[in-house]
Design a protein around this motif. Sequence first.
Motif, PDB file in Angstrom:
ATOM      1  N   ASP A 148     -16.506  -1.830   5.399  1.00  0.00           N
ATOM      2  CA  ASP A 148     -15.604  -2.832   5.961  1.00  0.00           C
ATOM      3  C   ASP A 148     -14.621  -3.381   4.934  1.00  0.00           C
ATOM      4  OD1 ASP A 148     -16.710  -2.566   8.476  1.00  0.00           O
ATOM      5  OD2 ASP A 148     -18.067  -4.281   8.254  1.00  0.00           O
ATOM      6  N   THR A 149     -15.073  -3.585   3.711  1.00  0.00           N
ATOM      7  CA  THR A 149     -14.196  -4.131   2.674  1.00  0.00           C
ATOM      8  C   THR A 149     -13.116  -3.128   2.289  1.00  0.00           C
ATOM      9  OG1 THR A 149     -16.104  -5.370   1.880  1.00  0.00           O
ATOM     10  CG2 THR A 149     -14.175  -5.363   0.476  1.00  0.00           C
ATOM     11  N   VAL A 150     -13.463  -1.857   2.234  1.00  0.00           N
ATOM     12  CA  VAL A 150     -12.473  -0.807   1.965  1.00  0.00           C
ATOM     13  C   VAL A 150     -11.459  -0.770   3.101  1.00  0.00           C
ATOM     14  CG1 VAL A 150     -12.140   1.694   1.736  1.00  0.00           C
ATOM     15  CG2 VAL A 150     -14.005   0.561   0.502  1.00  0.00           C
ATOM     16  N   LYS A 151     -11.935  -0.880   4.329  1.00  0.00           N
ATOM     17  CA  LYS A 151     -11.034  -0.889   5.488  1.00  0.00           C
ATOM     18  C   LYS A 151     -10.058  -2.066   5.407  1.00  0.00           C
ATOM     19  CE  LYS A 151     -14.262   1.287   8.711  1.00  0.00           C
ATOM     20  NZ  LYS A 151     -15.120   1.066   9.884  1.00  0.00           N
ATOM     21  N   LYS A 152     -10.561  -3.247   5.020  1.00  0.00           N
ATOM     22  CA  LYS A 152      -9.694  -4.428   4.882  1.00  0.00           C
ATOM     23  C   LYS A 152      -8.609  -4.182   3.839  1.00  0.00           C
ATOM     24  CE  LYS A 152     -13.205  -7.862   6.025  1.00  0.00           C
ATOM     25  NZ  LYS A 152     -14.061  -8.915   5.483  1.00  0.00           N
ATOM     26  N   ALA A 153      -9.008  -3.602   2.714  1.00  0.00           N
ATOM     27  CA  ALA A 153      -8.048  -3.338   1.643  1.00  0.00           C
ATOM     28  C   ALA A 153      -6.994  -2.337   2.100  1.00  0.00           C
ATOM     29  CB  ALA A 153      -8.766  -2.821   0.394  1.00  0.00           C
ATOM     30  N   LEU A 154      -7.413  -1.249   2.743  1.00  0.00           N
ATOM     31  CA  LEU A 154      -6.466  -0.240   3.218  1.00  0.00           C
ATOM     32  C   LEU A 154      -5.524  -0.820   4.273  1.00  0.00           C
ATOM     33  CD1 LEU A 154      -8.849   2.849   3.409  1.00  0.00           C
ATOM     34  CD2 LEU A 154      -6.927   2.547   1.822  1.00  0.00           C
ATOM     35  N   THR A 155      -6.052  -1.638   5.153  1.00  0.00           N
ATOM     36  CA  THR A 155      -5.228  -2.291   6.178  1.00  0.00           C
ATOM     37  C   THR A 155      -4.209  -3.216   5.525  1.00  0.00           C
ATOM     38  OG1 THR A 155      -7.008  -2.150   7.795  1.00  0.00           O
ATOM     39  CG2 THR A 155      -5.296  -3.789   8.218  1.00  0.00           C
ATOM     40  N   TRP A 156      -4.640  -4.000   4.544  1.00  0.00           N
ATOM     41  CA  TRP A 156      -3.744  -4.920   3.846  1.00  0.00           C
ATOM     42  C   TRP A 156      -2.637  -4.135   3.145  1.00  0.00           C
ATOM     43  CZ3 TRP A 156      -1.421  -5.944  -0.666  1.00  0.00           C
ATOM     44  CH2 TRP A 156      -0.865  -7.205  -0.848  1.00  0.00           C
ATOM     45  N   LEU A 157      -3.006  -3.079   2.450  1.00  0.00           N
ATOM     46  CA  LEU A 157      -2.017  -2.274   1.724  1.00  0.00           C
ATOM     47  C   LEU A 157      -0.988  -1.676   2.690  1.00  0.00           C
ATOM     48  CD1 LEU A 157      -4.465  -0.570  -0.779  1.00  0.00           C
ATOM     49  CD2 LEU A 157      -2.669  -2.220  -1.383  1.00  0.00           C
ATOM     50  N   ALA A 158      -1.453  -1.125   3.798  1.00  0.00           N
ATOM     51  CA  ALA A 158      -0.546  -0.533   4.795  1.00  0.00           C
ATOM     52  C   ALA A 158       0.378  -1.590   5.383  1.00  0.00           C
ATOM     53  CB  ALA A 158      -1.352   0.152   5.900  1.00  0.00           C
ATOM     54  N   ALA A 159      -0.172  -2.757   5.696  1.00  0.00           N
ATOM     55  CA  ALA A 159       0.624  -3.840   6.275  1.00  0.00           C
ATOM     56  C   ALA A 159       1.687  -4.355   5.306  1.00  0.00           C
ATOM     57  CB  ALA A 159      -0.285  -4.989   6.708  1.00  0.00           C
ATOM     58  N   ASN A 160       1.459  -4.153   4.019  1.00  0.00           N
ATOM     59  CA  ASN A 160       2.404  -4.610   3.004  1.00  0.00           C
ATOM     60  C   ASN A 160       3.252  -3.474   2.444  1.00  0.00           C
ATOM     61  OD1 ASN A 160       1.940  -7.684   2.224  1.00  0.00           O
ATOM     62  ND2 ASN A 160       0.002  -6.814   2.894  1.00  0.00           N
ATOM     63  N   GLY A 161       3.244  -2.351   3.130  1.00  0.00           N
ATOM     64  CA  GLY A 161       4.113  -1.230   2.767  1.00  0.00           C
ATOM     65  C   GLY A 161       3.744  -0.538   1.465  1.00  0.00           C
ATOM     66  N   ILE A 162       2.482  -0.585   1.089  1.00  0.00           N
ATOM     67  CA  ILE A 162       2.047   0.031  -0.162  1.00  0.00           C
ATOM     68  C   ILE A 162       1.301   1.316   0.174  1.00  0.00           C
ATOM     69  CG2 ILE A 162       0.601  -0.249  -2.211  1.00  0.00           C
ATOM     70  CD1 ILE A 162       1.203  -3.392  -1.598  1.00  0.00           C
ATOM     71  N   GLU A 163       1.809   2.419  -0.341  1.00  0.00           N
ATOM     72  CA  GLU A 163       1.192   3.715  -0.079  1.00  0.00           C
ATOM     73  C   GLU A 163      -0.111   3.817  -0.853  1.00  0.00           C
ATOM     74  OE1 GLU A 163       2.353   8.449  -0.245  1.00  0.00           O
ATOM     75  OE2 GLU A 163       3.851   6.965  -0.822  1.00  0.00           O
ATOM     76  N   ALA A 164      -1.153   4.197  -0.144  1.00  0.00           N
ATOM     77  CA  ALA A 164      -2.475   4.281  -0.763  1.00  0.00           C
ATOM     78  C   ALA A 164      -3.191   5.528  -0.272  1.00  0.00           C
ATOM     79  CB  ALA A 164      -3.295   3.045  -0.411  1.00  0.00           C
ATOM     80  N   LYS A 165      -3.973   6.098  -1.169  1.00  0.00           N
ATOM     81  CA  LYS A 165      -4.842   7.200  -0.745  1.00  0.00           C
ATOM     82  C   LYS A 165      -6.269   6.794  -1.045  1.00  0.00           C
ATOM     83  CE  LYS A 165      -5.087  10.109  -4.826  1.00  0.00           C
ATOM     84  NZ  LYS A 165      -5.084  11.440  -5.354  1.00  0.00           N
ATOM     85  N   LEU A 166      -7.179   7.226  -0.170  1.00  0.00           N
ATOM     86  CA  LEU A 166      -8.586   6.893  -0.325  1.00  0.00           C
ATOM     87  C   LEU A 166      -9.312   8.009  -1.057  1.00  0.00           C
ATOM     88  CD1 LEU A 166     -11.111   5.154   0.341  1.00  0.00           C
ATOM     89  CD2 LEU A 166     -11.285   6.453   2.472  1.00  0.00           C
TER      90      LEU A 166
END
Length: 115
Positions: A11-29
């Motif tokens: 859940d915490t990883v999901k929150k971080a990925l959601t936050w990054l996407a919502a703020n326009g930051i490209e992230a890979k898991l």
Amino acid sequence: MVTVYGIKNCDTVKKALTWLAANGIEAKLHDYRVDGIDAAYLAEVEALFGWQELVNKRSTTWRNLDQATKDGLNQQAALALLLAQPTLIKRPIVLGAAKPLIGFNDKQYTNVFNG
């Protein structure tokens, strides 16, 4: 681009990925279960955060450890344990940002990514 290290169903990883996407930051898991980890990665994050911070004492994996293992934890034992059981690593760990991050805190992410 930043790399988010953790487990996709956390859940915490999901929150971080959601936050990054919502703020326009490209992230890979980098999923520990799928992609694995090695001693070099552990040495890198241990240097950044310290071994005590890396051990997720709220995890099911931690709760299932025997008391002798928990009581005998030191740097060497912790790193060996984390290498053998990556689900014990506190997550997410985000590398590639202005500052490395461990865990998820909205305010901390805002400060690091939005200055």
